[in-house]
Each structure stands twice: as C-alpha cells, then as structure tokens.
Design a protein around this motif. Structure first.
Motif, PDB file in Angstrom:
ATOM      1  N   ARG A 164       5.552  -4.112 -10.809  1.00 28.87           N
ATOM      2  CA  ARG A 164       6.304  -3.060 -11.884  1.00 28.87           C
ATOM      3  C   ARG A 164       6.354  -3.740 -13.210  1.00 28.87           C
ATOM      4  O   ARG A 164       6.288  -3.079 -14.037  1.00 28.87           O
ATOM      5  CB  ARG A 164       7.396  -2.998 -11.173  1.00 28.87           C
ATOM      6  CG  ARG A 164       7.588  -1.952 -10.070  1.00 28.87           C
ATOM      7  CD  ARG A 164       9.128  -1.670  -9.699  1.00 28.87           C
ATOM      8  NE  ARG A 164       8.961  -0.587  -8.737  1.00 28.87           N
ATOM      9  CZ  ARG A 164       9.696  -0.451  -7.642  1.00 28.87           C
ATOM     10  NH1 ARG A 164      10.549  -1.842  -7.042  1.00 28.87           N
ATOM     11  NH2 ARG A 164       9.612   0.298  -6.589  1.00 28.87           N
ATOM     12  N   ARG A 165       6.898  -5.162 -13.401  1.00 27.22           N
ATOM     13  CA  ARG A 165       6.885  -5.617 -14.473  1.00 27.22           C
ATOM     14  C   ARG A 165       5.689  -5.618 -15.301  1.00 27.22           C
ATOM     15  O   ARG A 165       5.548  -5.497 -16.569  1.00 27.22           O
ATOM     16  CB  ARG A 165       7.381  -7.083 -14.387  1.00 27.22           C
ATOM     17  CG  ARG A 165       8.983  -7.363 -14.032  1.00 27.22           C
ATOM     18  CD  ARG A 165       9.464  -8.737 -14.125  1.00 27.22           C
ATOM     19  NE  ARG A 165       8.742  -9.594 -13.283  1.00 27.22           N
ATOM     20  CZ  ARG A 165       8.976  -9.849 -12.027  1.00 27.22           C
ATOM     21  NH1 ARG A 165      10.045  -9.129 -11.404  1.00 27.22           N
ATOM     22  NH2 ARG A 165       8.128 -10.827 -11.199  1.00 27.22           N
ATOM     23  N   ARG A 166       4.423  -5.994 -14.604  1.00 27.00           N
ATOM     24  CA  ARG A 166       3.190  -6.014 -15.251  1.00 27.00           C
ATOM     25  C   ARG A 166       2.724  -4.832 -15.834  1.00 27.00           C
ATOM     26  O   ARG A 166       2.523  -4.364 -16.883  1.00 27.00           O
ATOM     27  CB  ARG A 166       2.159  -6.725 -14.471  1.00 27.00           C
ATOM     28  CG  ARG A 166       2.306  -8.106 -14.226  1.00 27.00           C
ATOM     29  CD  ARG A 166       1.288  -8.519 -13.340  1.00 27.00           C
ATOM     30  NE  ARG A 166       0.027  -8.603 -13.686  1.00 27.00           N
ATOM     31  CZ  ARG A 166      -1.305  -8.867 -13.012  1.00 27.00           C
ATOM     32  NH1 ARG A 166      -0.943  -9.192 -11.802  1.00 27.00           N
ATOM     33  NH2 ARG A 166      -2.251  -8.696 -13.583  1.00 27.00           N
ATOM     34  N   VAL A 167       3.013  -3.806 -14.947  1.00 26.08           N
ATOM     35  CA  VAL A 167       2.595  -2.295 -15.381  1.00 26.08           C
ATOM     36  C   VAL A 167       3.336  -1.723 -16.526  1.00 26.08           C
ATOM     37  O   VAL A 167       3.046  -1.399 -17.845  1.00 26.08           O
ATOM     38  CB  VAL A 167       2.705  -1.252 -14.214  1.00 26.08           C
ATOM     39  CG1 VAL A 167       2.461   0.330 -14.649  1.00 26.08           C
ATOM     40  CG2 VAL A 167       1.774  -1.623 -13.475  1.00 26.08           C
ATOM     41  N   ILE A 179       5.628   4.439  -9.167  1.00 25.03           N
ATOM     42  CA  ILE A 179       5.517   2.791  -8.991  1.00 25.03           C
ATOM     43  C   ILE A 179       6.303   1.874 -10.161  1.00 25.03           C
ATOM     44  O   ILE A 179       6.776   0.869  -9.513  1.00 25.03           O
ATOM     45  CB  ILE A 179       4.062   2.159  -9.249  1.00 25.03           C
ATOM     46  CG1 ILE A 179       3.300   2.404 -10.431  1.00 25.03           C
ATOM     47  CG2 ILE A 179       3.376   2.876  -8.073  1.00 25.03           C
ATOM     48  CD1 ILE A 179       2.189   1.596 -10.675  1.00 25.03           C
ATOM     49  N   THR A 180       6.636   2.447 -11.067  1.00 28.73           N
ATOM     50  CA  THR A 180       7.716   1.886 -11.991  1.00 28.73           C
ATOM     51  C   THR A 180       9.279   2.492 -11.927  1.00 28.73           C
ATOM     52  O   THR A 180      10.064   1.598 -12.277  1.00 28.73           O
ATOM     53  CB  THR A 180       7.369   1.932 -13.411  1.00 28.73           C
ATOM     54  OG1 THR A 180       7.477   3.288 -13.834  1.00 28.73           O
ATOM     55  CG2 THR A 180       5.890   1.299 -13.492  1.00 28.73           C
ATOM     56  N   GLY A 191       0.714  -1.292  -0.056  1.00 33.50           N
ATOM     57  CA  GLY A 191       0.070   0.028   0.108  1.00 33.50           C
ATOM     58  C   GLY A 191       0.858   1.372   0.121  1.00 33.50           C
ATOM     59  O   GLY A 191       0.746   2.118  -0.593  1.00 33.50           O
ATOM     60  N   ASP A 192       1.875   1.222   0.695  1.00 35.34           N
ATOM     61  CA  ASP A 192       2.801   2.282   0.713  1.00 35.34           C
ATOM     62  C   ASP A 192       3.365   2.445  -0.768  1.00 35.34           C
ATOM     63  O   ASP A 192       3.620   3.848  -1.193  1.00 35.34           O
ATOM     64  CB  ASP A 192       4.029   2.099   1.817  1.00 35.34           C
ATOM     65  CG  ASP A 192       3.305   2.209   3.130  1.00 35.34           C
ATOM     66  OD1 ASP A 192       2.278   2.866   3.493  1.00 35.34           O
ATOM     67  OD2 ASP A 192       4.443   2.030   3.986  1.00 35.34           O
ATOM     68  N   TRP A 193       3.750   1.573  -1.290  1.00 39.00           N
ATOM     69  CA  TRP A 193       4.258   1.655  -2.580  1.00 39.00           C
ATOM     70  C   TRP A 193       3.161   2.136  -3.675  1.00 39.00           C
ATOM     71  O   TRP A 193       3.883   3.035  -4.375  1.00 39.00           O
ATOM     72  CB  TRP A 193       4.755   0.292  -3.122  1.00 39.00           C
ATOM     73  CG  TRP A 193       4.980   0.175  -4.560  1.00 39.00           C
ATOM     74  CD1 TRP A 193       6.215   0.650  -5.067  1.00 39.00           C
ATOM     75  CD2 TRP A 193       4.267  -0.389  -5.485  1.00 39.00           C
ATOM     76  NE1 TRP A 193       6.124   0.218  -6.440  1.00 39.00           N
ATOM     77  CE2 TRP A 193       5.137  -0.465  -6.572  1.00 39.00           C
ATOM     78  CE3 TRP A 193       3.223  -1.386  -5.589  1.00 39.00           C
ATOM     79  CZ2 TRP A 193       4.673  -0.917  -8.097  1.00 39.00           C
ATOM     80  CZ3 TRP A 193       2.706  -1.840  -6.815  1.00 39.00           C
ATOM     81  CH2 TRP A 193       3.410  -1.707  -7.870  1.00 39.00           C
ATOM     82  N   LEU A 194       1.937   2.230  -3.485  1.00 44.01           N
ATOM     83  CA  LEU A 194       0.978   2.566  -4.274  1.00 44.01           C
ATOM     84  C   LEU A 194       0.536   3.780  -3.725  1.00 44.01           C
ATOM     85  O   LEU A 194      -0.076   4.551  -4.421  1.00 44.01           O
ATOM     86  CB  LEU A 194      -0.114   1.607  -4.293  1.00 44.01           C
ATOM     87  CG  LEU A 194      -0.224   0.378  -4.850  1.00 44.01           C
ATOM     88  CD1 LEU A 194      -1.359  -0.503  -4.748  1.00 44.01           C
ATOM     89  CD2 LEU A 194       0.038   0.386  -6.402  1.00 44.01           C
ATOM     90  N   GLY A 247      -7.283   0.447 -11.977  1.00 38.98           N
ATOM     91  CA  GLY A 247      -6.927  -0.926 -12.461  1.00 38.98           C
ATOM     92  C   GLY A 247      -5.741  -1.502 -12.053  1.00 38.98           C
ATOM     93  O   GLY A 247      -5.681  -2.577 -11.821  1.00 38.98           O
ATOM     94  N   ILE A 248      -4.754  -0.724 -11.957  1.00 37.49           N
ATOM     95  CA  ILE A 248      -3.236  -0.809 -11.616  1.00 37.49           C
ATOM     96  C   ILE A 248      -3.816  -1.337  -9.955  1.00 37.49           C
ATOM     97  O   ILE A 248      -3.006  -2.325  -9.563  1.00 37.49           O
ATOM     98  CB  ILE A 248      -2.460   0.070 -11.601  1.00 37.49           C
ATOM     99  CG1 ILE A 248      -1.841   0.136 -13.220  1.00 37.49           C
ATOM    100  CG2 ILE A 248      -1.192  -0.407 -10.754  1.00 37.49           C
ATOM    101  CD1 ILE A 248      -1.336   1.540 -13.694  1.00 37.49           C
ATOM    102  N   ILE A 249      -4.264  -0.459  -9.383  1.00 34.28           N
ATOM    103  CA  ILE A 249      -4.510  -0.872  -7.965  1.00 34.28           C
ATOM    104  C   ILE A 249      -5.210  -1.889  -7.591  1.00 34.28           C
ATOM    105  O   ILE A 249      -4.938  -2.809  -6.642  1.00 34.28           O
ATOM    106  CB  ILE A 249      -5.026   0.623  -7.045  1.00 34.28           C
ATOM    107  CG1 ILE A 249      -3.940   1.691  -7.014  1.00 34.28           C
ATOM    108  CG2 ILE A 249      -5.610   0.132  -5.706  1.00 34.28           C
ATOM    109  CD1 ILE A 249      -4.628   3.012  -6.594  1.00 34.28           C
ATOM    110  N   ASN A 250      -6.394  -1.978  -8.267  1.00 34.59           N
ATOM    111  CA  ASN A 250      -6.972  -3.441  -8.252  1.00 34.59           C
ATOM    112  C   ASN A 250      -6.191  -4.730  -8.494  1.00 34.59           C
ATOM    113  O   ASN A 250      -6.534  -5.633  -7.938  1.00 34.59           O
ATOM    114  CB  ASN A 250      -8.533  -3.316  -9.088  1.00 34.59           C
ATOM    115  CG  ASN A 250      -9.503  -2.549  -8.413  1.00 34.59           C
ATOM    116  OD1 ASN A 250      -9.863  -2.859  -7.243  1.00 34.59           O
ATOM    117  ND2 ASN A 250     -10.391  -1.763  -9.043  1.00 34.59           N
TER     118      ASN A 250
END
Length: 142
Positions: free
Chosen positions: A114-117, A136-137, A46-49, A73-76
């Motif tokens: 990170r990889r997925r985003v 985040i990336t 959560g901190d990362w987000l 979408g990224i958070i979900n």
C-alpha cells in the motif's frame, strides 16, 4: 536436483524437512506453494489483490495476471514481495527459531505494498486503473 537438495547434500542445510511446517521436503515448490504457511500468506494477499488463489506455482500466478500495465506491475511487485518475505521467514525460522504468524506476515506485505503504490502515484491514475488502486490503497486513486 533442486537448490534446497543441493544445500542439504553439501551439508549447508542440516535437514531437508521444511522447518516451518515440518510437513514435506524443503523444495522451492513446497516453500512457496505447498506449505500451509505460505499458502495462507498467498491467499490473504491474493484476496487483497482480488485474485483467486492459491495457484500451484509461480508461473500460474503470473500467467493469470490481466489488466493494464500498471495493474500487472503492482501484482508482479506484490508477488515478488510475498516470495521475499516468505524466504525471510524461512531463514528466520532456521536462525532465530521464530516465525510470524502467516496472517501477520500477509498484513505486513499488504501494508508495505500500500505504501509503495501510494508513493508511486505521481501522475493521475487512468480511469481503467482507478477502482483497482482505490481497492488496494483505500485512497482516492489519483
């Protein structure tokens, strides 16, 4: 009666005490939100987000998501990744009698996301999403 209680009552799960923390009955709420292990994972991710966590339940997490559709979408997807990996650790603790430390699990989830985003950025990122994506990336954000 919740799913975990049903498994215990059907003798599919030999105990109803949560094995990871040995501090509570194994319920869905305990597994994902009350267990100190899970809470630590959720707080780090959560901190990362950029979210103030932990919330008490999944619906509270989801209701607090604001921003663009991309950010939501990224958070979900990240919440789903947390739930998936915590569930896998729960199973691993039962079958292999081993468990990753919560900070290592959180780092694995963050790296996976990170990889997925980064892989999903096929078009330029809108200005409103650029700083979130960069945060985040660690990249340019399109």
């Amino acid at each position: 009666m919740n799913t975990m209680e049903k498994l215990h009552n059907l003798n599919i799960s030999e105990e109803d005490t949560y094995r990871i923390c040995r501090n509570g009955t194994e319920t869905i709420d305990h597994l994902f939100f009350a267990c100190p292990y899970s809470r630590k994972v959720m707080v780090i991710v959560g901190d990362w987000l950029g979210l103030l966590l932990p919330y008490q339940d999944l619906m509270e997490w989801r209701l607090r998501i604001t921003g663009s559709k991309m950010k939501q979408g990224i958070i979900n997807a990240t919440i789903n990744a947390c739930l998936y990996h915590i569930w896998n650790q729960r199973n691993r603790s039962r079958i292999e009698l081993s468990l990753l430390r919560p900070n290592l699990l959180a780092l694995q989830i963050i790296e996976e996301m990170r990889r997925r985003v980064s892989a999903g950025l096929t078009a330029p990122v809108k200005n409103m999403d650029r700083s979130f994506i960069q945060s985040i990336t660690g990249g340019e954000g399109g």
